[in-house]
Write a protein that holds these residues in place. Structure first.
Motif, PDB file in Angstrom:
ATOM      1  N   SER D  30     105.831 112.092  27.159  1.00 35.30           N
ATOM      2  CA  SER D  30     106.689 111.282  26.063  1.00 35.30           C
ATOM      3  C   SER D  30     108.179 110.929  26.061  1.00 35.30           C
ATOM      4  N   LYS D  31     108.223 109.860  26.022  1.00 35.40           N
ATOM      5  CA  LYS D  31     110.168 109.078  26.024  1.00 35.40           C
ATOM      6  C   LYS D  31     109.537 108.302  25.055  1.00 35.40           C
ATOM      7  N   ALA D  32     110.615 107.805  24.113  1.00 36.02           N
ATOM      8  CA  ALA D  32     111.203 106.950  23.457  1.00 36.02           C
ATOM      9  C   ALA D  32     112.212 106.385  23.834  1.00 36.02           C
ATOM     10  N   PHE D  33     112.429 104.866  23.725  1.00 34.43           N
ATOM     11  CA  PHE D  33     114.081 104.325  24.032  1.00 34.43           C
ATOM     12  C   PHE D  33     113.928 103.620  22.592  1.00 34.43           C
ATOM     13  N   GLY D  34     115.002 104.417  21.711  1.00 31.71           N
ATOM     14  CA  GLY D  34     115.057 103.940  20.377  1.00 31.71           C
ATOM     15  C   GLY D  34     114.015 103.672  19.641  1.00 31.71           C
ATOM     16  N   PRO D  35     113.253 102.873  19.203  1.00 34.10           N
ATOM     17  CA  PRO D  35     112.370 102.061  18.500  1.00 34.10           C
ATOM     18  C   PRO D  35     110.581 102.307  19.564  1.00 34.10           C
ATOM     19  N   VAL D  36     110.881 101.960  20.581  1.00 32.44           N
ATOM     20  CA  VAL D  36     110.070 101.786  21.370  1.00 32.44           C
ATOM     21  C   VAL D  36     109.020 103.169  22.336  1.00 32.44           C
ATOM     22  N   GLN D  37     108.083 103.163  22.111  1.00 33.47           N
ATOM     23  CA  GLN D  37     107.536 104.876  22.928  1.00 33.47           C
ATOM     24  C   GLN D  37     107.158 104.102  23.683  1.00 33.47           C
ATOM     25  N   ALA D  38     108.564 103.631  25.325  1.00 34.04           N
ATOM     26  CA  ALA D  38     107.517 103.420  26.833  1.00 34.04           C
ATOM     27  C   ALA D  38     106.608 104.268  27.025  1.00 34.04           C
ATOM     28  N   LYS D  62     105.036 102.363  34.023  1.00 33.08           N
ATOM     29  CA  LYS D  62     104.703 102.966  35.307  1.00 33.08           C
ATOM     30  C   LYS D  62     105.995 103.082  35.465  1.00 33.08           C
ATOM     31  N   SER D  63     107.055 102.587  35.133  1.00 33.16           N
ATOM     32  CA  SER D  63     108.444 102.613  35.717  1.00 33.16           C
ATOM     33  C   SER D  63     109.298 104.273  35.006  1.00 33.16           C
ATOM     34  N   THR D  64     108.931 103.461  34.112  1.00 30.02           N
ATOM     35  CA  THR D  64     109.491 104.848  32.937  1.00 30.02           C
ATOM     36  C   THR D  64     109.030 106.290  33.727  1.00 30.02           C
ATOM     37  N   LEU D  65     107.938 105.764  33.060  1.00 22.46           N
ATOM     38  CA  LEU D  65     107.214 107.337  33.794  1.00 22.46           C
ATOM     39  C   LEU D  65     107.936 107.772  35.363  1.00 22.46           C
ATOM     40  N   MET D  66     107.903 107.259  36.166  1.00 21.28           N
ATOM     41  CA  MET D  66     108.265 107.434  37.778  1.00 21.28           C
ATOM     42  C   MET D  66     109.446 107.964  37.249  1.00 21.28           C
ATOM     43  N   SER D  67     110.180 107.185  36.793  1.00 22.12           N
ATOM     44  CA  SER D  67     112.187 107.451  36.416  1.00 22.12           C
ATOM     45  C   SER D  67     112.010 108.735  35.847  1.00 22.12           C
ATOM     46  N   TYR D  73     115.605 109.964  33.631  1.00 24.59           N
ATOM     47  CA  TYR D  73     115.919 110.284  32.642  1.00 24.59           C
ATOM     48  C   TYR D  73     115.291 111.604  32.132  1.00 24.59           C
ATOM     49  N   LYS D  74     115.231 112.023  30.997  1.00 21.47           N
ATOM     50  CA  LYS D  74     114.982 113.378  30.284  1.00 21.47           C
ATOM     51  C   LYS D  74     113.479 113.019  29.826  1.00 21.47           C
ATOM     52  N   ALA D  75     113.022 113.461  29.383  1.00 24.74           N
ATOM     53  CA  ALA D  75     111.463 112.828  29.378  1.00 24.74           C
ATOM     54  C   ALA D  75     111.418 113.918  27.481  1.00 24.74           C
ATOM     55  N   ASP D  76     111.096 113.068  26.320  1.00 28.31           N
ATOM     56  CA  ASP D  76     111.227 114.247  25.140  1.00 28.31           C
ATOM     57  C   ASP D  76     110.228 115.339  24.997  1.00 28.31           C
ATOM     58  N   GLU D  77     109.944 114.657  25.803  1.00 30.18           N
ATOM     59  CA  GLU D  77     109.186 116.179  25.402  1.00 30.18           C
ATOM     60  C   GLU D  77     107.352 115.677  26.593  1.00 30.18           C
ATOM     61  N   GLY D  78     107.239 117.469  26.759  1.00 30.79           N
ATOM     62  CA  GLY D  78     106.005 117.401  28.391  1.00 30.79           C
ATOM     63  C   GLY D  78     106.872 118.281  29.028  1.00 30.79           C
ATOM     64  N   GLU D  79     106.236 118.991  30.093  1.00 31.97           N
ATOM     65  CA  GLU D  79     107.053 119.311  31.037  1.00 31.97           C
ATOM     66  C   GLU D  79     105.793 119.148  32.687  1.00 31.97           C
ATOM     67  N   ILE D  80     106.724 119.023  33.623  1.00 32.99           N
ATOM     68  CA  ILE D  80     106.341 118.783  35.108  1.00 32.99           C
ATOM     69  C   ILE D  80     106.210 119.770  35.632  1.00 32.99           C
ATOM     70  N   ILE D 215     102.276 102.639  43.195  1.00 34.54           N
ATOM     71  CA  ILE D 215     103.125 101.969  41.920  1.00 34.54           C
ATOM     72  C   ILE D 215     102.853 100.611  41.514  1.00 34.54           C
ATOM     73  N   THR D 216     101.689  99.834  41.266  1.00 32.26           N
ATOM     74  CA  THR D 216     101.718  98.272  41.676  1.00 32.26           C
ATOM     75  C   THR D 216     101.362  97.617  40.684  1.00 32.26           C
ATOM     76  N   HIS D 217     101.112  96.554  40.429  1.00 36.08           N
ATOM     77  CA  HIS D 217     100.172  95.821  38.845  1.00 36.08           C
ATOM     78  C   HIS D 217      99.040  95.040  40.897  1.00 36.08           C
ATOM     79  N   LYS D 218      98.620  95.068  41.453  1.00 32.45           N
ATOM     80  CA  LYS D 218      97.802  94.344  42.396  1.00 32.45           C
ATOM     81  C   LYS D 218      96.807  95.234  42.888  1.00 32.45           C
ATOM     82  N   LEU D 219      96.367  94.856  42.316  1.00 34.76           N
ATOM     83  CA  LEU D 219      94.397  95.787  42.312  1.00 34.76           C
ATOM     84  C   LEU D 219      93.927  95.604  43.812  1.00 34.76           C
ATOM     85  N   ARG D 220      94.402  94.739  44.618  1.00 31.65           N
ATOM     86  CA  ARG D 220      93.977  94.665  45.465  1.00 31.65           C
ATOM     87  C   ARG D 220      94.601  96.142  46.798  1.00 31.65           C
TER      88      ARG D 220
END
Lengths: 329, 321, 364, 528
Positions: D30-38, D62-67, D73-80, D215-220
């Protein structure tokens, strides 16, 4: 809130004391600063001497910029300081403006003539003193080349230069005098680095005695001369002690006496022009323990002879400022 | 103009160019890392003061140098805090640092020495004495070369030689070492450095620390070698001229040597001659002192050899989201 | 991200910054062996304790209002005009030439003419850096710094070689004719029956500065040009999209900025000294940076910040006169104000934001 | 590397055995930027030697997760977990040590360094540069042979094509011995040929046992190359499926959270007279690259012309020239009148005056001033309009605020506060603000770029309706979108751009995605 009242209280007390101390004499130093080891410092010494003797206090201000002259002058006059002395021709213009506004206050200005009923103008015959140190320089020089480094390029300093050159040529007409000026603005009074570079330049051209008439800039000249193992000549204050055995002499301009006299006269200061010449002890080459070994008997005799000549009028030293010309260049 | 005169002017050039060179290299490290540094002037000034003060009190110029470097680094650190840690405006920080330096030196100087903000004159071991290189005396007699060696090359303060050695050293560090590669990279694209797993903050702090050291040496040279003591505002715009030289040199070490020596030469010549007459042309002294700035504007205008600063210069690094 | 409420951003953060700057200044005063409370007392009584003190305070404030507005106008277009000092000095040249070479029949015509000259010369000195930025992409900060030095060398030359009256040793122009003397604040306030010291240089220019504040406010927030200027300042690509010419905005913003800086010389050159001396601006161009930062580039803020700095200058001058504290203390305070309100803004802002964030959470 | 190869394809082995643990596993990130839960409680496991796709709309996280995975970035919660081992990743250095490499959407290269310098940067062997560079040169050669990754090691980055720059990024990761390679929207800036080459490289890497996250938004692309795919929506991971067991339709539905409206409700167009005529438009950018190579096009009143194409093929430049902030050569006519395409009469003000409104592709950088209040943004670009002036030289701010309030109501901008700064609105509401400004001017021609990028579904429908409504009011519309679906459903006529040229025009009812795809890839379609 209480904090603010405390602040205001403290201020009020101070303002009060400032008012009480009003009749003190005051001095304003020019841009070179009180500790220029030269002109302004001489003035400071005079004020100090008066304070020590009289046991009274005086007020002093160093201005930081051209534009401050007027405010400082007015502020001191307004606070009741009397008399107010100022060192340097640059005050002439503002004094001309301010003096009439404070007719009860007496002012004294060094190095310039301000024609106001409550102003004493103190001028020195720098050409005479410079003539004498010129004689010494010529006699001390082995290379036949001596140097002169002036501060700001203005007629007043040309007066030094011209007197010096006349003195040098009176000993040996063939001697060469190298002349440099530090600049064209008051910053030229306080640029030791430039003074030192100019001195080094003159040394490389063969000068082995350099006369610095450049206020605080002269410190650099004297330093460079000492580093370069040649002789130098100080100005205004007795600067022989700065590099014992390496400063031939100093062309003392007794600004200290002038300020001392101004302070001593207090509110009774006489307006008008006061000329401090050789006879009056206004200018003289400094002879003390620091340069005793450098001054040969012959040199001493020559200086004494010339002094007499100038005093009795048999030697005329030309004053550059009378016609903006120098007879010997 | 005789050969002697030329040598003596060049000699003066070296003396006057050295503080510019050291400050210019300081700016080079800082700006190559992406931190604009208009605070060179201020750092030099505090170093000039503290070195002279400590040298006077201890009688040891080397202790003075240490104090100069330390004080300059403190100011560099303030700049780092503002521009790296708190991502403030680097130019504003530089302006503040210059003002702070010109105020604090006088304030402390007056408090310590009661001489209106200057230090007492330094003499003997409190000043860096000139170093005579070997054989200078012996070679003096050799025509031309002897004079050049004795007058021009030999007989400078040790800090002058340090300054000159800094040029190849800077070149080597910048282009031949890992640190240099990273430093140059962080000034161009900090994100590249960051994603490569190298700390942008640490790199930039080390760059400004080096800038602090070099400005410290420059300031010490001014007050403990070129002059004999500190005077108010004694840097007299040299930090800005160094900045101009840095642009003129396009942020390269060898060019920096050329630019600072050129500006040193201008200074030396304008010291020597109040006006320069070339045929009908009278060049006033004031023009000579403005030449470094005019040249820099011309270079900046890009009419002659455009100077492209490090791309990330002036921008605080913020991680992309 | 959380944003601060407007009032906190415009008032709380700058006030905190100033408090920190002053606290450190107090420590500096303690460090040099003086009592900061005493020092403050002298400054307050000297700067604000009498109409004389106010006169000087307002005189200095007038200078800073012009240079502060100059910096602010450029700031709104994200241009950092660090050359206010040079522009002010060149403005002084304009004033001097207008006052010396044109026989003015009375002061207000002279004021009009000299203002035009001051603005013109100031703007002209800003024009070259502006053009280089707009057309050649030369960094305006560097070019304006360079122009400060070039300007001061130019004035140095002109005052020594051209304008110095024959026989004078001062590098300064002749005194301006009597007809150009501006009425001082005491005679203006006298008209409405307010007694005011006539020993101070505060003059009619103060009212012009107030007018300038109002006009700049209207310009920035109530005119098309101001709108375009701010848009360009916030986002250059967006401005280009909207058909706002970056070249035009850069040029006009800098010309206005330079003109404002130049106008300062009405106050000091014409109103105070009555002649042009070397370095007439006394660094007021740099104080303008502090004033603009502190006033958040808003004319009202600039007015207040100018008065604060005017007070500091007058109080500092008094301090130097009555104690051994050198006037450079003011430089230190000024530097700290610039540092904290400008460069270290985030250091103050981040904790404040954190506090507001926490408060917001508790409430929400 | 050896373990990766041996265990590469044992996808079905027990997850507890260390040799066959997932190459990488995320647990409850989990990761939040201020009030935004990314990112919210994201778990994911990727098997070794596979290509895993992560698909989602812009802003899905997507990009936040990969960052986070790359230590940016450091995740607020969770492990890798990497290779089954819990691996704390504090910074990029830690990620690199764990064998993770990343190719960012915007390359992280130093433009004036050589390829070699970029590759060793941060991975030098010692304090001196020389040995590192010569080692890298050797390694580069072998990597180039192994993976078709040819790049001149001594070339400066700024002289390389985008495709080659991307190869440098991949080489950088491989030089750091990355086993897991993350690519963030890698084809967004590539030509189709370059994209094909990239996919070949990726296939080679997979064959060598590397794990790839795409990571992409292109289905093809997902369908073409991935083994498994995860779908993200609004910071959450909504599904992870085998690519072979899903379809584009299903993925699209998962992405947007409901059935996608493939057709916008609209009547057939009734084109009128020609409004916009463009002839032989050419643009050369400041690097001297020709971006438009002679584009000719016309748009009639009452029709929507859609420009399809892969991003970076000149669509942006076309919009910029028509919108008046990029200089060009060629001819541009509005309602038969010739307009300047360069010089002072070709700026945005003049264009607006000539009846052209423009909703730019990048609304956050161009369309809006984020620090300006809504009312200022509504005036933006039209601030010289005499209607907004008062007393000759002052702007009538109060009237503007009132007008904005009305527009915000009509366009359903929420919150309807004209004094709120643009940055405080959501993406969809920002877009509505821009549309309100541009459409309400009642232009003859509306240029609109990426109208629904980063916009939520509800707003998409609204925006599409507004575009159609404007068309039905007899206005000409030029639509640029990289979303083929959007083009297909909105446009009355489709022009396909490739490499600065128009490859052809089609009517939506007479073509299909396959044909358009071919045109977009620079190949002539069947009817050409």
């Amino acid at each position: 809130m209480s904090c603010i009242t405390k602040f205001l209280g403290a201020g009020a007390v101070l303002a009060f004391t400032a008012g009480v101390a009003a009749a003190e004499p005051a001095i304003i130093y020019d841009l070179g600063g009180k500790y220029d080891k030269s002109f302004n410092e001489a003035a400071w010494h005079g004020a100090q001497r008066w304070a020590k003797e009289s046991g009274k206090k005086f007020r002093e201000v160093e201005i930081q910029s051209e534009a401050q002259r007027e405010q400082v002058l007015k502020r001191l006059a307004q606070s009741g300081a009397n008399p107010i002395a100022m060192t340097g021709f640059a005050f002439a213009d503002v004094l001309n403006k301010v003096a009439p506004e404070f007719p009860k206050t007496k002012f004294a200005i060094v190095d310039s003539v301000v024609k106001q009923p409550n102003v004493q103008s103190i001028v020195f015959t720098e050409e005479q003193g410079s003539y004498l140190v010129g004689i010494m320089a010529a006699m001390a020089s082995k290379t036949g080349t001596v140097g002169f480094i002036g501060g700001m390029d203005i007629p007043l300093i040309h007066k030094f230069e011209c007197g010096y050159a006349q003195g040098v040529k009176s000993v040996n007409a063939k001697d060469k005098v190298i002349v440099n000026y530090t600049g064209t603005t008051p910053a030229a009074w306080n640029d030791p680095v430039k003074g030192s570079e100019l001195a080094k330049g003159q040394i490389s051209q063969g000068a082995d005695v350099i006369y610095a008439a450049a206020g605080g800039t002269g410190v650099g000249v004297l330093q460079a001369a000492a580093d370069g193992k040649i002789l130098s000549i100080g100005v205004d204050s007795d600067q022989n002690y700065l590099h014992p055995g390496q400063v031939l002499t100093s062309m003392t301009k007794r600004v200290d006496n002038a300020i001392y006299n101004v302070f001593k006269a207090g509110a009774n200061l006489k307006p008008g022009v006061k000329v401090m010449d050789l006879k009056a002890g206004g200018v003289a080459p400094a002879m003390d323990k620091y340069n005793a070994k450098l001054v040969t008997p012959a040199m001493k005799a020559a200086v004494d002879k010339a002094t007499k000549g100038i005093e009795d009028g048999s030697i005329k030293v030309h004053d550059y400022t009378t016609d903006n010309k120098c007879p010997v260049e | 103009m005789s050969f002697d005169t030329i040598v003596s002017i060049l000699d003066s050039t070296i003396r006057l160019g050295t503080p510019l060179l050291l400050a210019c290299l300081a700016g080079l490290f800082s700006e190559r890392s992406g931190i604009f540094d208009i605070g060179l002037e201020g750092k030099m000034l505090v170093a000039a003061f503290f070195s002279a003060a400590v040298a006077y009190v201890t009688g040891n110029a080397w202790l003075g140098l240490l104090a100069g470097i330390a004080s300059s680094m403190v100011f560099a650190f303030i700049h780092g805090l503002a521009s790296i840690t708190f991502r403030g405006n680097q130019l504003i920080s530089g302006v503040a640092i210059n003002m702070l330096a010109s105020g604090i030196t006088v304030l402390i100087g007056q408090h310590w020495f009661h001489l209106g903000g200057i230090t007492p004159a330094l003499s003997g071991g409190a000043r860096f004495q000139d170093v005579a290189l070997p054989f200078a005396q012996a070679l003096k007699g050799v025509p031309y070369l002897g004079l050049v060696y004795d007058q021009l090359i030999s007989g400078h303060s040790v800090l002058v030689y340090v300054g000159f050695l800094c040029v190849p050293a800077t070149w080597w560090v910048l282009f031949k070492t890992r640190f240099g590669l990273r430093l140059r990279a962080v000034g161009e694209n900090p994100a590249a450095v960051d994603t490569a797993g190298v700390s942008v903050v640490a790199l930039r702090y080390s760059a400004i620390a080096i800038a602090g050291i070099l400005c410290g040496i420059a300031g010490t040279y001014l007050s403990c070698s070129l002059a004999a003591g500190f005077g108010r505002e004694m840097t007299a715009g040299r930090g800005y001229i160094a900045l101009a030289a840095l642009i003129f040199a396009k942020w390269r070490p060898w060019y920096a040597l050329g630019a600072t020596m050129l500006f040193g030469l201008l200074d030396a010549v304008s010291n020597r001659y109040q006006t320069i007459d070339i045929g009908m042309l009278h060049i006033p002294n004031q023009f000579m002192s403005a030449v470094p700035f005019i040249l820099t504007v011309v270079i900046l205008a890009g009419f002659v050899g455009k100077a492209i600063p490090p791309r990330a210069g002036g921008e605080p690094y913020v991680k992309e989201r | 991200m959380d944003r601060l409420p407007t009032w906190a951003d415009a008032i709380l953060v700058p006030v905190l910054s100033i408090v920190i700057a002053f606290a450190i200044s107090a420590i500096v005063i303690l460090g040099i062996g003086e009592n900061p409370i005493n020092a403050m007392g002298i400054m307050i009584s000297g700067g604000l304790g009498s109409t004389y003190g106010w006169g000087y305070t307002l005189y200095y404030a007038t200078n800073f209002m012009f240079t502060g507005l100059a910096v602010a106008v450029a700031f709104h277009a994200t241009l950092f005009n660090i050359g206010g000092d040079g522009q002010a000095q060149l403005g002084g040249l304009g004033v001097a030439m207008a006052a010396l070479y044109i026989p003015w029949p009375n002061w207000w015509l002279a004021l009009f003419g000299a203002s035009a000259a001051a603005a013109l010369f100031g703007a002209a000195w800003a024009a070259i850096p502006a053009w280089l930025q707009a057309k050649r992409g030369s960094h305006i900060v560097i070019t304006t710094i360079m122009f400060n030095f070039i300007g001061s060398a130019l004035l140095n030359y002109l005052l020594v070689n051209v304008f110095r009256p024959v026989g004078s040793m001062d590098p300064a122009t002749a005194n301006f004719p009597k007809a150009t003397t501006l009425p001082n604040l005491s005679s203006i306030l006298g008209l409405v029956g307010i007694p005011f010291s006539n020993q101070t240089p505060a003059n009619v220019t103060f009212l012009i500065a107030l007018l300038a504040c109002l006009l700049v406010w209207l310009l920035i927030w109530h005119t098309r040009f101001g709108f375009a200027l701010r848009a360009f300042g916030k986002s250059e690509p967006a401005a280009r999209y909207a058909g706002i010419s970056p070249v035009k905005i850069t040029m006009y913003a800098m010309l206005i900025s330079g003109a404002l800086a130049g106008l300062m010389s009405i106050n000091n050159v014409m109103g105070e000294s009555g002649r042009l001396v070397l370095n007439s601006s006394e660094g007021a161009g740099f104080i303008g940076i502090a004033v603009a930062l502190m006033g958040r580039s808003h004319p009202l803020g600039i007015l207040l910040a100018s008065i604060l700095f005017g007070f500091l200058y007058q109080g500092g001058a008094e301090l130097a006169m009555w104690t051994t504290i050198p006037p450079q203390l003011i430089l230190v305070i000024q530097a700290l104000v610039i540092l904290f309100t400008g460069a270290l803004d985030n250091m103050v802002r981040m904790p404040v934001e954190a506090v507001f964030h926490r408060l917001g959470k508790r409430r929400g | 590397m050896a373990t990766a190869e041996t265990s590469g394809r044992q996808a079905t082995a027990a997850p507890t055995a260390s040799g066959s643990a997932p190459a990488i596993e995320l647990r409850g990130i989990s990761k939040a930027f201020g009030p935004v839960q990314a990112n919210k409680d994201i778990s994911l496991a990727v098997k070794r030697g596979t290509i895993h796709g992560i698909i989602g709309e812009n802003g899905a996280g997507k990009s936040t997760l990969m960052s986070i995975l790359y230590g940016f970035y450091k995740a607020d919660e969770g492990e890798i977990l990497v290779g089954g081992q819990p691996t704390p990743i504090h910074d990029s250095q830690a990620a690199i040590r764990a064998g993770i490499g990343m190719v960012f959407q915007h390359f992280k290269l130093v433009h004036n360094f050589t390829v070699l310098e970029n590759i060793v940067l941060g991975a030098e062997d010692g304090a001196l540069l020389g040995p590192s560079l010569s080692k890298a040169r050797k390694l580069l050669k072998s990597l180039a042979e192994e993976y078709e990754l040819n790049v001149d090691p001594d070339q400066t980055i700024e002289n390389l094509s985008v495709g080659h720059q991307q190869r440098v990024e991949i080489l950088k990761a491989l030089y750091r011995q990355a086993d897991i390679l993350i690519l963030d929207e890698p084809t967004g800036v590539l030509t189709p040929a370059e994209a094909d080459h990239l996919f070949r490289i990726l296939a080679n890497l997979k064959r060598e046992g590397k794990t790839i996250i795409l990571i992409t938004h292109k289905l093809r692309e997902i369908m073409e190359i991935t083994d498994t795919v995860s779908v993200m929506r609004r910071g959450q991971m909504t599904a992870t499926v085998k690519t072979s067991e899903t379809s584009p339709e299903q993925l699209a539905e998962l992405m947007v959270g409901r059935k996608v409206l493939l057709r916008v409700e609209k009547k057939p167009a009734t084109p009128g007279k020609t409004v916009l005529e463009v002839e032989n438009l050419k643009v050369v950018d400041r690097f001297g690259v020709e971006r438009l190579k002679g584009v000719s096009l016309n748009v009639k009143a009452g029709e929507i012309v859609g420009i399809a194409g892969v991003a970076g093929n000149g669509q942006s430049e076309l919009l910029e020239v028509l919108g008046g902030f990029t200089a060009a050569t060629g001819h541009l006519r509005m309602n038969g009148r010739e307009l300047d395409v360069s010089g002072r009469h070709s700026d945005g003000q003049t264009r607006r005056h000539d009846g052209i409104s423009h909703v730019p592709e990048d609304r956050q950088h161009l369309g809006l001033i984020m620090d300006f209040a809504a009312w200022e943004n509504v005036a933006f670009g039209y601030h010289n309009d005499p209607a907004y002036q008062r007393n000759g030289f002052l702007m009538d701010n109060a009237a503007l605020v009132r007008e904005t309030a009305a527009k915000m109501q009509r366009f359903d901008v929420r919150p309807p506060d004209p004094k709120l700064a643009a940055k405080n609105f959501s993406g969809g509401n920002q877009q509505k603000l821009v549309l309100a400004r541009e459409i309400e001017r009642n232009p003859d021609l509306l240029l609109i770029g990426q109208p629904t990028r980063g916009v939520d579904i509800g707003a998409i429908e609204f925006i599409h309706q507004q575009i159609v409504r404007l068309r039905d009011a007899g206005k000409a519309i030029l639509l640029v979108s990289v979303e083929l679906d959007e083009i297909m459903s909105l446009a009355d006529r489709i022009a396909v751009m490739f490499d600065g040229r128009i490859m052809g025009e089609r009517l939506p009812e007479e073509t299909d995605e396959r044909e358009l795809g071919l045109l977009m890839a620079g190949m002539k379609g069947k009817a050409a």
